[in-house]
Motif scaffolding. Structure first.
Motif, mmCIF file in Angstrom:
data_model
loop_
_atom_site.group_PDB
_atom_site.id
_atom_site.type_symbol
_atom_site.label_atom_id
_atom_site.label_comp_id
_atom_site.label_asym_id
_atom_site.label_seq_id
_atom_site.Cartn_x
_atom_site.Cartn_y
_atom_site.Cartn_z
ATOM 1 N N ALA A 55 -60.430 7.632 -35.261
ATOM 2 C CA ALA A 55 -61.275 6.609 -34.778
ATOM 3 C C ALA A 55 -62.406 6.333 -35.317
ATOM 4 O O ALA A 55 -62.989 5.455 -35.463
ATOM 5 C CB ALA A 55 -61.281 6.489 -33.020
ATOM 6 N N ARG A 56 -62.967 7.502 -35.714
ATOM 7 C CA ARG A 56 -64.382 7.563 -36.383
ATOM 8 C C ARG A 56 -64.377 7.320 -37.689
ATOM 9 O O ARG A 56 -65.213 6.401 -38.210
ATOM 10 C CB ARG A 56 -65.006 9.097 -36.205
ATOM 11 C CG ARG A 56 -66.428 9.040 -36.580
ATOM 12 C CD ARG A 56 -67.064 10.582 -36.411
ATOM 13 N NE ARG A 56 -66.322 11.374 -37.246
ATOM 14 C CZ ARG A 56 -65.380 12.356 -37.090
ATOM 15 N NH1 ARG A 56 -64.971 12.483 -35.543
ATOM 16 N NH2 ARG A 56 -64.767 13.363 -37.890
ATOM 17 N N CYS A 57 -63.445 7.608 -38.449
ATOM 18 C CA CYS A 57 -63.358 7.437 -39.925
ATOM 19 C C CYS A 57 -62.529 6.221 -40.297
ATOM 20 O O CYS A 57 -62.723 5.859 -41.376
ATOM 21 C CB CYS A 57 -62.776 8.667 -40.595
ATOM 22 S SG CYS A 57 -63.861 10.203 -40.183
ATOM 23 N N TYR A 58 -61.539 5.747 -39.760
ATOM 24 C CA TYR A 58 -60.734 4.839 -40.140
ATOM 25 C C TYR A 58 -60.393 3.596 -39.199
ATOM 26 O O TYR A 58 -60.390 3.741 -37.856
ATOM 27 C CB TYR A 58 -59.202 5.458 -40.376
ATOM 28 C CG TYR A 58 -59.322 6.621 -41.502
ATOM 29 C CD1 TYR A 58 -59.282 6.545 -42.844
ATOM 30 C CD2 TYR A 58 -59.572 8.019 -40.797
ATOM 31 C CE1 TYR A 58 -59.673 7.657 -43.706
ATOM 32 C CE2 TYR A 58 -59.515 9.168 -41.682
ATOM 33 C CZ TYR A 58 -59.751 9.031 -42.979
ATOM 34 O OH TYR A 58 -59.701 9.842 -43.771
ATOM 35 N N ARG A 59 -60.150 2.544 -39.464
ATOM 36 C CA ARG A 59 -59.448 1.429 -38.706
ATOM 37 C C ARG A 59 -58.247 1.063 -39.370
ATOM 38 O O ARG A 59 -58.024 0.548 -40.561
ATOM 39 C CB ARG A 59 -60.471 0.301 -38.498
ATOM 40 C CG ARG A 59 -59.604 -0.799 -37.590
ATOM 41 C CD ARG A 59 -60.681 -1.804 -37.370
ATOM 42 N NE ARG A 59 -62.152 -1.598 -37.016
ATOM 43 C CZ ARG A 59 -63.144 -1.956 -37.762
ATOM 44 N NH1 ARG A 59 -62.935 -2.781 -38.772
ATOM 45 N NH2 ARG A 59 -64.178 -1.568 -37.305
ATOM 46 N N GLU A 60 -56.979 1.315 -38.983
ATOM 47 C CA GLU A 60 -55.810 1.290 -39.588
ATOM 48 C C GLU A 60 -54.769 0.095 -38.400
ATOM 49 O O GLU A 60 -54.789 0.331 -37.248
ATOM 50 C CB GLU A 60 -55.119 2.350 -39.899
ATOM 51 C CG GLU A 60 -55.903 3.141 -40.945
ATOM 52 C CD GLU A 60 -55.105 4.519 -41.201
ATOM 53 O OE1 GLU A 60 -55.187 4.950 -42.031
ATOM 54 O OE2 GLU A 60 -54.508 5.123 -40.164
ATOM 55 N N GLU A 61 -54.028 -0.452 -39.068
ATOM 56 C CA GLU A 61 -52.914 -1.108 -38.577
ATOM 57 C C GLU A 61 -51.806 -0.984 -39.605
ATOM 58 O O GLU A 61 -51.603 -1.292 -40.519
ATOM 59 C CB GLU A 61 -53.284 -2.722 -38.595
ATOM 60 C CG GLU A 61 -52.023 -3.567 -37.748
ATOM 61 C CD GLU A 61 -52.398 -5.213 -37.810
ATOM 62 O OE1 GLU A 61 -51.486 -5.694 -37.323
ATOM 63 O OE2 GLU A 61 -53.325 -5.338 -38.353
#
Length: 134
Positions: A55-61
């Motif tokens: 959650a801190r380092c990435y935003r992924e789908e």
């Protein structure tokens, strides 16, 4: 009755929503998490720590998801495309500047008594590095 297909679909949908509590609810207490090109972590607390770092380092789908399930329902695999944004530098990786990336990935799951007991992730780290460190 909840099927293995339903459990894995719910897990991946929770990931896409950023619903860490929803993901954790589907895991066995003694879940084993095999990290791509890394070690293994054991237990829900360790998995929760991993999710906090994500959650801190990435935003992924995850898109174009295909789920395969063994006949006995104790194992499953999912293939998908990861569409992401690198938000903050992760330990040992290049600096984050909001770089976007897309790469194929897969996950393997073990299941017992309606809970996920193993999550094993695979993706091409060199390709990810090429995209974010170009």
């Amino acid at each position: 009755m909840t099927t293995t297909q339903d459990i894995i679909s719910a897990y991946l949908a929770a990931f896409n929503r950023g619903d860490w509590a929803g993901m954790l609810a589907l895991l066995a207490d003694d879940v084993v998490h095999d990290i791509n090109q890394g070690g293994a972590e054991h237990g829900k607390a360790a998995f929760a720590g991993f999710l906090d770092r994500m959650a801190r380092c990435y935003r992924e789908e995850l898109r174009d998801i295909v789920i395969l399930v063994s006949a006995d329902g104790t194992r499953a695999a999912a293939e998908f495309q990861v569409h992401g944004k690198y938000l903050a530098q992760d330990a040992g990786l290049p600096p984050a500047r909001g770089q976007r990336y897309t790469l194929p990935a897969g996950a393997f799951f073990g299941l017992k008594d309606g809970r996920i007991t193993r999550v094993t992730m695979y993706y091409n780290l060199r390709e990810w590095l090429r995209q974010v460190d170009g």
